[in-house]
Design an enzyme around this catalytic site. Structure first.
Site, PDB file in Angstrom:
ATOM      1  N   HIS A  79       0.957  -1.283  -0.091  1.00  0.00           N
ATOM      2  CA  HIS A  79       0.062   0.072  -0.005  1.00  0.00           C
ATOM      3  C   HIS A  79       0.865   1.227  -0.045  1.00  0.00           C
ATOM      4  CE1 HIS A  79      -2.157   3.159   2.680  1.00  0.00           C
ATOM      5  NE2 HIS A  79      -3.011   3.093   1.401  1.00  0.00           N
ATOM      6  N   GLU A  87       2.203   1.833  -3.282  1.00  0.00           N
ATOM      7  CA  GLU A  87       0.975   2.582  -4.180  1.00  0.00           C
ATOM      8  C   GLU A  87       1.064   3.965  -4.051  1.00  0.00           C
ATOM      9  OE1 GLU A  87      -2.788   4.029  -3.093  1.00  0.00           O
ATOM     10  OE2 GLU A  87      -3.137   1.757  -2.814  1.00  0.00           O
ATOM     11  N   HIS A  88       1.245   4.553  -2.836  1.00  0.00           N
ATOM     12  CA  HIS A  88       1.272   6.014  -2.536  1.00  0.00           C
ATOM     13  C   HIS A  88       2.433   6.371  -3.223  1.00  0.00           C
ATOM     14  CE1 HIS A  88      -1.617   7.100   0.825  1.00  0.00           C
ATOM     15  NE2 HIS A  88      -1.932   6.062   0.610  1.00  0.00           N
ATOM     16  N   GLU A 102      -3.341   8.341   7.159  1.00  0.00           N
ATOM     17  CA  GLU A 102      -4.704   7.598   6.624  1.00  0.00           C
ATOM     18  C   GLU A 102      -5.069   6.281   7.338  1.00  0.00           C
ATOM     19  OE1 GLU A 102      -3.611   5.860   2.917  1.00  0.00           O
ATOM     20  OE2 GLU A 102      -5.475   4.782   2.523  1.00  0.00           O
TER      21      GLU A 102
END
Lengths: 452, 554
Positions: free
Chosen positions: B154, B157-158, B234
């Site tokens: 993840h 992905e950022h 997040e």
């Protein structure tokens, strides 16, 4: 021989005809001419976008003056309760039978009360259209309002109310509206209070139904696989029986408390949820499109806005920050939301002020305005996804008086705005010194000013 | 246009019949030709026949446009008695054809091809709006992460939004933004996906940018440090601030003891804190490669043009010599054989929540029949108002206000079946458990009714139509299936699997919902005195048992 050839040719033309007849509908949505104004024999008007390529129909409608803003103060929440009660049985069907019909035919039917308007939405497969419009007609014209369902709905709204207190975002939202609008209708939570919800009776629901369902206030949008002629008969079936009386006076004493102020409610969570805002600009205002572009630059465009870049990209202070121009009928707002860890709350908020001050004083650059205009022009088409969205959009066009050619005109509205106009409106729209902020969380050094 | 089933239908069904019998229908065609502008005439016939054929039509689940075609045939036939025979023959023929076509497969224009470097490309045409959705899916999910590095998929992905050498900084975002598009990405247990939606004409440049960042990512250490804070924010926003999400996280961790499905996709907080530049690059180099990616282009495009563009932009990426290394193949979950419970007390809970999660087969581990059965079962349990659990918990016993049941079958190594219940005040958890067990026992014993099967079938087939209205939902539906090992033909046949499903299949699927392979979660407010609840509950539970015994006795 020649005769057979002749017949074959005819068959071919027939085939062409059939193909033409059935497959010539792949037109694009965005040529605005496709929106038709359909008026039924009994005078019900709807805006229709016919799109037969997928066998479904989506209907969206609003009663312009029926939102929770018009709830009587001692019965606040009644519009929301009415919305839930409409699908709890109608005509000769009790709640159970009604719900079973909806489920068996895979019909989506729901109602909701916004701040200003009362909404309805129905989606069905084309082949079940008769059934679906019949159920919609029953729900609107002949709801049963049974005591048993009322208690269930009341219970569920009370638990929604409790939930809204325990979810940081909705708690912050409530706090903001309560402080901004005080005792005037926007300051009341649209879901009511425990007291008002408990007080609502069946007579109140009937009164609300009478008050809200007025034909003069109805705006309808329909998208999908339905021809205008067929739609007309459905429109009469569903809406022609509603009251044609004009609504009662619809002016509400709305007063936006002037800033700056800060409201804080303590909650033991690691991240503070912050809502900020102040008076905004109405869509009817000549400066609206300039302000719309400005908002895009400040925080409206995800990934590219100033606030996103300064607060998230450069410093990692938040996961998301966005602003919007809320078109509340009696008090348009400039409005924003973000959340940040308690320990860095002060940094984030002072950065927010600095950025807003900078734009308010200097305005955005020429390049920023150019990019934002491009973004808005393109995104209008890109966002046209799905029949439900489009049907809702057709209703919005009517509510905000945008005219039936809005899809064509929008690009011109944006194009006509100059850089100078956006700079000029910056000083008008952005009021960093007037910022009204609500905070829910646990940042150090803040005093809780709401009783728990 | 999506519903190209119809085109098949016209091209090969009744029209072919007309063609074969052209001598006989010829003169009717002539008449029809004469009448073709006289829509009034057609409409008149259409209306008078609509009612007659209502039953017929519902029987064969016709689309409205096939209905119109019927009228035309009827019109032919009514002109000459001999043609009535053909008419009935045609109706039968076309009905069966229509049935087969409509429920055979959906989005039938979808095509798939593979580039030489191993990358798959799926094209789904939809010409309603001049816009395309472009998605690239990598077979890299949180389950592929090395031990101790949870969240790196993840996090990466950022980081992919940080630019490359030839398109540094936010060039990508700027490109999307200035054409009014939007873009984002998401990571899941089994895959990572990036999606963009832009006006059609910008597709070539978009592909160029996406292909570029598949292999040329460039990062500074400082960017990594800032983005780590964003990810931590997040996590705070999505999980730490939300007791319900924390419950899910805990339950997953308890359900899977060995398999990485037990780790949160976003990562454990302390492990995110330690993620660095090298971790990101290691995983990037291993998994971001053409043979580990599926491209999905959906919108106002034709197969050929996407084929050309994909060859040009993605085809030039080099093929790798080795296979994609996978960690999780070595991590096999031992048999599930204990009943586990998790409880979270939190001040910010307004209404107690009961959640149960079963480890069940996924579509790919046990095949279509089991997957579809579990999907249907979830629907039969949840449906409001008459679904079994809704009826039992909300309507009859009044101990809950909401019931939600879902099955996540598009996962590679195992699926998960979730029941979630919002408790009424005064209700207690053991009553909920008891009711669930009772309903399952009943299902296993008596099976599902024909009514329920019909309802589930209608729901599923309607979902197929509604899905085709929503490009992102349809794209996700197809892509998730492909990413978890299913075939395109299989996904397209999903409606057919539903139609062919038997009541006994659904009953058999109940056997997968074993308490020993489940975890049960309780979320309740720390303000409530649980002892008080216990006393109240015992009484109500006994009352209920008595009632039921009476009822069963009758």
């Amino acid at each position: 021989m020649s005769l057979i050839n002749f017949f074959m040719q005819i068959c071919r033309s027939l085939a062409c005809f059939v193909f033409f007849f059935f497959f010539s509908f792949g037109f694009s949505f965005v040529q605005g001419a496709d929106i038709q104004r359909v008026v039924s024999p009994k005078g019900v008007e709807a805006w229709l976008l016919e799109e037969p390529s997928i066998p479904l129909i989506s209907v969206f409608f609003a009663f312009d003056t029926g939102g929770s803003v018009s709830d009587p103060a001692e019965r606040s929440g009644v519009a929301k309760m009415l919305a839930s009660m409409l699908v709890e049985g109608a005509g000769d069907m009790d709640g159970l039978a009604f719900g079973t019909e909806l489920e068996n035919f895979a019909i989506d039917l729901s109602f909701n009360a916004g701040l200003d308007q009362f909404y309805g939405h129905m989606k069905t497969l084309t082949r079940n259209a008769d059934k679906a419009f019949r159920l919609l007609a029953l729900a609107l014209n002949d709801p049963r309002f049974e005591t048993k369902s009322l208690e269930d709905v009341r219970f569920s709204l009370l638990s929604d109310l409790k939930l809204s207190e325990s979810v940081p975002f909705s708690r912050s939202l409530r706090l903001w509206f309560k402080n901004a609008f005080g005792d005037s209708p926007y300051g009341r939570w649209s879901g009511g209070t425990a007291d008002t919800l408990s007080a609502i009776s069946i007579a109140d629901l009937r009164a609300a139904r009478k008050r809200i369902f007025r034909r003069s206030q109805l705006k309808l949008g329909v998208v999908g696989d339905i021809a205008p002629e067929r739609l007309k008969s459905y429109l009469d079936q569903v809406f022609s029986g509603l009251s044609s009386q004009e609504p009662d006076s619809n002016l509400f004493p709305i007063e936006l408390k002037s800033g700056p102020w800060r409201a804080f409610s303590k909650m033991e969570i690691p991240q503070a949820v912050v809502i900020f805002g102040h008076a905004g600009i109405s869509e009817k205002d000549p400066d609206y499109y300039a302000a719309h572009i400005l908002n895009t630059i400040v925080g409206g465009n995800p990934f590219m806005s100033r606030l996103h870049k300064e607060i998230r990209e450069k410093r990692g202070l938040t996961y998301s920050i966005e602003t919007s121009m809320e078109q509340l009928k009696y008090s348009p707002l400039f409005f924003g939301v973000f959340s940040t860890m308690n320990e860095r709350f002060d940094d984030a908020i002072s950065l927010l002020r600095t950025e807003l001050k900078d734009i308010a004083r200097n305005g955005p650059t020429r390049e920023e305005v150019r990019l934002a205009k491009n973004y808005l022009k393109g995104s209008y088409v890109v966002k046209l996804v799905g029949s439900d969205f489009l049907a809702e959009h057709l209703v919005d066009m009517q509510l905000y008086g945008r005219g039936i050619n809005y899809m064509d005109n929008y690009v011109n509205f944006i194009d006509e705005v100059t850089h100078e106009q956006v700079v000029k409106v910056s000083a008008r729209l952005l009021q960093p010194d007037q910022l009204m902020i609500s905070i829910v969380g646990n940042p150090s050094g803040l005093q809780d000013d709401t009783p728990d | 246009m999506y519903v190209r089933v119809d085109r098949r239908f016209y091209a090969h069904g009744p029209l072919r019949f007309v063609w074969q019998e052209r001598k006989k229908v010829g003169f009717c065609a002539l008449v029809c030709f004469y009448f073709r502008f006289q829509n009034v005439c057609f409409d008149f016939i259409a209306f008078s026949l609509q009612e007659t054929f209502e039953f017929f039509i519902s029987l064969f689940r016709f689309s409205v446009r096939s209905l119109r075609l019927l009228y035309i045939f009827l019109f032919f036939a009514s002109l000459h008695p001999r043609l009535l025979v053909f008419f009935f023959f045609t109706i039968f023929f076309s009905c069966f054809y229509g049935l087969a076509a409509a429920e055979d497969r959906f989005a039938p224009d979808t095509r798939l091809f593979t580039l030489k470097n191993g990358m798959s490309v799926v094209v789904i045409p939809d010409h309603r709006v001049p816009v395309v959705t472009h998605m690239i899916w990598y077979k890299l999910g949180s389950t592929d992460e090395p031990m101790g590095k949870s969240g790196i998929a993840h996090f990466l992905e950022h980081l992919l939004f940080k630019g490359t050498d030839s398109n540094p900084g936010d060039v990508f975002s700027q490109f999307i933004s200035k054409h009014g598009g939007y873009h984002n990405a998401f990571t899941s247990f089994d895959f990572t996906a990036y999606y963009q939606r832009v006006p059609k004409k910008h597709l070539p440049r978009l592909m160029e940018l996406e292909a570029d960042r598949m292999v040329n990512l460039s990062l500074s250490k400082e960017q990594v440090a800032v983005e780590r804070n964003v990810v931590l924010e997040e996590r705070r926003q999505m999980i730490e601030n939300n007791p319900h999400a924390r419950l899910q996280e805990e339950m997953n961790a308890v359900l899977y003891r060995v398999h990485p499905y037990g780790r949160p996709v976003i990562g454990w907080k302390h492990e995110i804190n330690a993620l660095n530049y090298e971790d990101a690059f290691n995983i990037y180099k291993r998994f971001y490669r053409p043979d580990n990616a599926v491209l999905l282009v959906m919108g106002d495009v034709e197969f050929d043009e996407v084929y050309e563009l994909a060859q040009l932009h993605y085809g030039k990426l080099a093929r790798r010599d080795t296979n994609v290394p996978r960690v999780r193949r070595f991590l096999v979950e031992p048999p599930q054989r204990s009943l586990r419970k998790v409880k979270i007390l939190d001040k910010n809970v307004s209404q107690p929540i009961f959640r149960r999660q079963y480890d069940v087969p996924s579509y790919v581990t046990k095949g279509w029949k089991t997957g579809v059965s579990l999907d249907v079962l979830a629907n039969i349990l949840m449906a409001r108002p008459m679904g079994r659990l809704h009826k039992g918990l909300v309507l009859d016993r009044k101990i809950a206000s909401k019931v939600h049941v879902s099955y996540h079958g598009t996962r590679i190594e195992s699926g998960v079946f979730v029941i979630e219940v919002l408790l009424n005040e005064g209700a207690i958890f053991s009553d909920i458990e008891e009711e669930i067990e009772h309903q399952f026992a009943r299902l296993a014993k008596e099976g599902v009714t024909e009514n329920e099967m019909r309802f589930a079938r209608n729901q599923a087939l309607a979902m197929v139509v509604y899905l085709q209205d929503d490009p992102s939902a349809l794209a996700n539906f197809f892509a998730e299936a492909l990413m978890t090992g299913l075939t395109l033909q299989g996904v397209q046949a999903w409606p057919r699997h539903i139609v062919e499903l038997k009541a006994s299949d659904v009953r058999d699927a109940v056997s997968f919902l074993r308490p020993e392979s489940s975890v049960t979660g309780f979320l309740l407010s720390s303000k409530i005195d649980s002892e008080m609840l216990k006393i109240k509950k015992n009484r109500s539970a006994e009352d209920w048992r008595d009632d039921r015994q009476k009822k069963d006795g009758q």
